[in-house]
Design an enzyme around this catalytic site. Structure first.
Site, PDB file in Angstrom:
ATOM      1  N   CYS A  88       0.887  -1.229  -0.131  1.00 39.12           N
ATOM      2  CA  CYS A  88      -0.101  -0.017   0.192  1.00 39.12           C
ATOM      3  C   CYS A  88       0.972   1.230   0.051  1.00 39.12           C
ATOM      4  O   CYS A  88       1.487   1.305  -0.894  1.00 39.12           O
ATOM      5  CB  CYS A  88      -0.973  -0.158   1.346  1.00 39.12           C
ATOM      6  SG  CYS A  88      -2.320   0.995   1.100  1.00 39.12           S
ATOM      7  N   HIS A 103      -3.104  -5.474   1.950  1.00 40.63           N
ATOM      8  CA  HIS A 103      -2.239  -5.525   3.143  1.00 40.63           C
ATOM      9  C   HIS A 103      -2.161  -7.045   3.679  1.00 40.63           C
ATOM     10  O   HIS A 103      -2.902  -7.391   4.621  1.00 40.63           O
ATOM     11  CB  HIS A 103      -2.909  -4.577   4.376  1.00 40.63           C
ATOM     12  CG  HIS A 103      -2.776  -3.313   4.003  1.00 40.63           C
ATOM     13  ND1 HIS A 103      -1.833  -2.465   4.579  1.00 40.63           N
ATOM     14  CD2 HIS A 103      -3.837  -2.395   3.511  1.00 40.63           C
ATOM     15  CE1 HIS A 103      -2.090  -1.215   4.218  1.00 40.63           C
ATOM     16  NE2 HIS A 103      -3.356  -1.166   3.684  1.00 40.63           N
ATOM     17  N   GLU A 152      -0.032  -8.153   5.518  1.00 39.41           N
ATOM     18  CA  GLU A 152       0.084  -8.087   6.907  1.00 39.41           C
ATOM     19  C   GLU A 152      -1.080  -8.352   7.693  1.00 39.41           C
ATOM     20  O   GLU A 152      -0.785  -8.244   8.906  1.00 39.41           O
ATOM     21  CB  GLU A 152       1.314  -7.057   7.346  1.00 39.41           C
ATOM     22  CG  GLU A 152       0.639  -5.549   7.159  1.00 39.41           C
ATOM     23  CD  GLU A 152       0.441  -4.926   5.769  1.00 39.41           C
ATOM     24  OE1 GLU A 152       0.726  -5.681   4.655  1.00 39.41           O
ATOM     25  OE2 GLU A 152       0.261  -3.723   5.771  1.00 39.41           O
TER      26      GLU A 152
HETATM   27  N1  GLN Z   1      -3.444   6.250   1.026  1.00 46.65           N
HETATM   28  C1  GLN Z   1      -2.407   5.836   1.627  1.00 46.65           C
HETATM   29  C2  GLN Z   1      -1.347   6.583   1.031  1.00 46.65           C
HETATM   30  O1  GLN Z   1      -1.551   7.487  -0.044  1.00 46.65           O
HETATM   31  C3  GLN Z   1      -1.992   4.357   1.489  1.00 46.65           C
HETATM   32  C4  GLN Z   1      -3.088   3.573   2.285  1.00 46.65           C
HETATM   33  C5  GLN Z   1      -2.638   2.840   3.020  1.00 46.65           C
HETATM   34  O2  GLN Z   1      -1.388   2.235   2.957  1.00 46.65           O
HETATM   35  N2  GLN Z   1      -3.448   1.809   3.574  1.00 46.65           N
HETATM   36  O3  GLN Z   1      -0.350   6.302   1.327  1.00 46.65           O
END
Ligand code: GLN
Length: 203
Positions: free
Chosen positions: A78, A176, A178
């Site tokens: 992410c 994710h 994790e």
């Molecule tokens: N929207 C977040 C960002 O721009 C990422 C979201 C996340 O890691 N769950 O970094």
């Protein structure tokens, strides 16, 4: 294998736990000296703009950039994927990443309706499905020829986009792994990283 977990912000504890369950020794990385002796690195989910600021204030940015340039394997989930992508759309103008992987991502690209969702993914190389949790996830809009797509999702608009990609020994996910309790993505990363650092996982 000692795997660093960038521990400035975000869900680094969950990564450390998943890596431990998958058989690695996690090391929390907050300062440049914490990178010594680390064979690979996990960049967690969180907020890429905040992580970018903290990489500067901690002094970690140049040290981590140097290790990534030397080929240290990285797992990015992410926000971590955003930090590794060469091109970021809808980023804050001052956010900076490592441009490690030839891909274009759009921050928060799944849109309002789909800000957070879960699904079961078919992943190349794994049997059955893998549970995937998406939270304000980036959309992968383009990947270069060096990037292999291992899983994709089709959005409400009918567009299919990659959500798990491999580039050399790097692995990036817009979800994710994790957070799901299924550590097969971490195991996949460790298998690739071990072959990068030499058979038994040691340099
Ligand atoms: N929207 C977040 C960002 O721009 C990422 C979201 C996340 O890691 N769950 O970094």
């Amino acid at each position: 294998m000692k795997v660093g977990v960038l521990a400035l912000q975000g869900d680094f504890r969950e990564h450390a736990l998943a890596l431990e369950t998958a058989g690695a020794e996690p090391v929390e990385v907050r300062r440049p000296e914490h990178l010594a002796g680390v064979d690979a690195i996990a960049l967690p989910g969180g907020e890429s703009t905040t992580l970018s600021m903290l990489l500067d204030s901690s002094g970690l940015r140049p040290a981590l950039a140097g290790r990534l340039e030397d080929g240290m394997p990285a797992l990015g989930t992410c926000a971590g994927m955003i930090l590794l992508a060469a091109r970021v759309r809808d980023g804050r103008p001052d956010q900076r990443g490592f441009a490690t992987i030839d891909m274009t991502v759009r921050r928060n690209g799944f849109g309002r309706q789909l800000e957070s969702f879960e699904c079961d993914l078919e992943v190349t190389g794994l049997t059955g499905t893998v549970p995937a949790v998406f939270i304000r996830a980036p959309v992968v809009e383009e990947v270069g020829p060096s990037v292999e797509v291992l899983a994709s999702v089709t959005g409400a608009d009918g567009r299919t986009s990659p959500v798990l990609c491999r580039a050399g020994h790097h692995l990036v996910a817009s979800f994710h792994p994790e957070l799901s309790g299924d550590v097969r993505i971490h195991e996949m990363f460790l298998a690739g990283a071990a072959s990068a650092v030499g058979g038994d996982g040691r340099k």
